[in-house]
Design a protein around this motif. Structure first.
Motif, PDB file in Angstrom:
ATOM      1  N   TRP A  61      -4.858  -1.619  -4.209  1.00 50.04           N
ATOM      2  CA  TRP A  61      -4.961   0.073  -3.772  1.00 50.04           C
ATOM      3  C   TRP A  61      -3.714   0.440  -3.442  1.00 50.04           C
ATOM      4  O   TRP A  61      -2.893  -0.352  -2.798  1.00 50.04           O
ATOM      5  CB  TRP A  61      -6.085   0.239  -3.158  1.00 50.04           C
ATOM      6  CG  TRP A  61      -7.362  -0.154  -3.516  1.00 50.04           C
ATOM      7  CD1 TRP A  61      -7.911  -1.312  -3.320  1.00 50.04           C
ATOM      8  CD2 TRP A  61      -8.287   0.503  -4.411  1.00 50.04           C
ATOM      9  NE1 TRP A  61      -9.161  -1.498  -3.726  1.00 50.04           N
ATOM     10  CE2 TRP A  61      -9.394  -0.261  -4.509  1.00 50.04           C
ATOM     11  CE3 TRP A  61      -8.035   1.742  -5.002  1.00 50.04           C
ATOM     12  CZ2 TRP A  61     -10.519   0.047  -5.535  1.00 50.04           C
ATOM     13  CZ3 TRP A  61      -9.332   1.885  -5.912  1.00 50.04           C
ATOM     14  CH2 TRP A  61     -10.322   1.473  -6.089  1.00 50.04           C
ATOM     15  N   LEU A  62      -3.364   1.716  -3.233  1.00 50.61           N
ATOM     16  CA  LEU A  62      -2.302   2.182  -2.986  1.00 50.61           C
ATOM     17  C   LEU A  62      -2.197   2.053  -1.503  1.00 50.61           C
ATOM     18  O   LEU A  62      -1.144   1.967  -0.839  1.00 50.61           O
ATOM     19  CB  LEU A  62      -2.069   3.907  -3.118  1.00 50.61           C
ATOM     20  CG  LEU A  62      -1.832   4.240  -4.500  1.00 50.61           C
ATOM     21  CD1 LEU A  62      -1.833   5.900  -4.570  1.00 50.61           C
ATOM     22  CD2 LEU A  62      -0.667   3.718  -5.051  1.00 50.61           C
ATOM     23  N   SER A 187      -4.245   0.526  -9.058  1.00 52.47           N
ATOM     24  CA  SER A 187      -4.167   1.510  -7.864  1.00 52.47           C
ATOM     25  C   SER A 187      -3.759   2.942  -8.348  1.00 52.47           C
ATOM     26  O   SER A 187      -4.251   3.715  -7.721  1.00 52.47           O
ATOM     27  CB  SER A 187      -3.031   0.938  -6.841  1.00 52.47           C
ATOM     28  OG  SER A 187      -1.807   0.848  -7.384  1.00 52.47           O
ATOM     29  N   GLU A 191      -7.197   5.390  -7.731  1.00 53.34           N
ATOM     30  CA  GLU A 191      -6.790   5.911  -6.479  1.00 53.34           C
ATOM     31  C   GLU A 191      -7.900   6.992  -6.220  1.00 53.34           C
ATOM     32  O   GLU A 191      -8.165   7.933  -6.689  1.00 53.34           O
ATOM     33  CB  GLU A 191      -5.482   6.672  -6.230  1.00 53.34           C
ATOM     34  CG  GLU A 191      -5.438   7.399  -5.094  1.00 53.34           C
ATOM     35  CD  GLU A 191      -5.576   6.467  -3.567  1.00 53.34           C
ATOM     36  OE1 GLU A 191      -6.111   7.032  -2.741  1.00 53.34           O
ATOM     37  OE2 GLU A 191      -5.120   5.204  -3.565  1.00 53.34           O
TER      38      GLU A 191
END
Length: 262
Positions: A61-62, A187, A191
């Motif tokens: 993920w970010l 990601s 998001e």
């Protein structure tokens, strides 16, 4: 784990985040321009340059990239400028939400949190073209054709024929970088942060985009610009998505002027 970094100069901190299939090295010209007045730090994101690949079995993920960069932001000082290109711009937006008032200014060149486009206009040509790129490249990688995936990726972002024009000695490096792009796509496409949440970013922001860029990149840029509270948008005639790499002499003076006055 700490990321690999390039570092130069002294003064207020400037953190520069690179695009997909790239490294911190893309910021060398900007670092040279700023190092007499700023402490410039350019880290390598997961799977790029001197930073190992994303190590987890779960999707990335970010937030995972922002966690990786925590030591970088500490090195940048109490307040710092934040610059991000493409995927690096998506990470920069998430970092600006996390670090709040510590972010003195934000410069984005076509950030790509594609999830906001897919939620806002899932059936638009822009959304369909970026999903097609992702799916085609992933299918090629599943078959072990990393050069084919790189060709599809490079020709999309830089224009038809860009891969054919790439020196043969560079092609294996770019093909290998596709392994790092796969977790980045997850990601960027998934998001969960809603577009409206970006209204909380109070830092003065310069959002750059190119009129010669892709529909998907320009579509995301319009959405992001619509909610940032202190944003200055500049559309550069004829510039493509990779202009920070291909035209640094055009892009870097805009970044330099903005960080000097914020």
């Amino acid at each position: 784990m700490e990321p690999g970094i390039r570092e130069a100069g002294a003064g207020p901190g400037v953190v520069c985040l690179h695009c997909s299939a790239s490294t911190s090295g893309q910021w060398r010209p900007l670092m040279d321009a700023l190092a007499d007045r700023f402490h410039v730090i350019a880290p390598d994101l997961y799977g790029c340059g001197r930073t190992p690949p994303w190590p987890e079995a779960r999707p990335m993920w970010l937030d995972d990239q922002v966690e990786l960069l925590a030591p970088v932001f500490e090195r940048a000082g109490k307040r710092f400028h934040l610059v991000g290109h493409s995927y690096g711009g998506a990470v920069a937006l998430k970092a600006a939400l996390r670090y709040g008032a510590r972010v003195r200014s934000l410069v984005l060149y076509e950030p790509v949190p594609f999830a906001v486009l897919l939620r806002a206009a899932p059936d638009s040509p822009a959304a369909r073209e970026i999903v097609s790129l992702r799916d085609d490249a992933l299918e090629l990688m599943e078959k072990g054709d990393f050069e084919g995936a790189a060709r599809r990726f490079i020709d999309y972002w830089m224009g038809e024929g860009a891969w054919a024009a790439t020196p043969e000695g560079r092609r294996p490096v770019i093909a290998a970088s596709m392994r790092g792009v796969k977790p980045e796509w997850h990601s960027a496409f998934h998001e969960p942060t809603p577009l409206e949440a970006l209204r909380a970013i109070e830092a003065p922001t310069l959002l750059l985009t190119g009129t010669g860029s892709t529909a998907a990149a320009r579509g995301v840029a319009r959405l992001v610009a619509s909610v940032l509270p202190q944003v200055e948008v500049q559309a550069l005639a004829g510039a493509g998505h990779m202009a920070p790499v291909t035209e640094p002499q055009r892009i870097n003076p805009l970044i330099e002027r903005f960080v000097l006055r914020t």
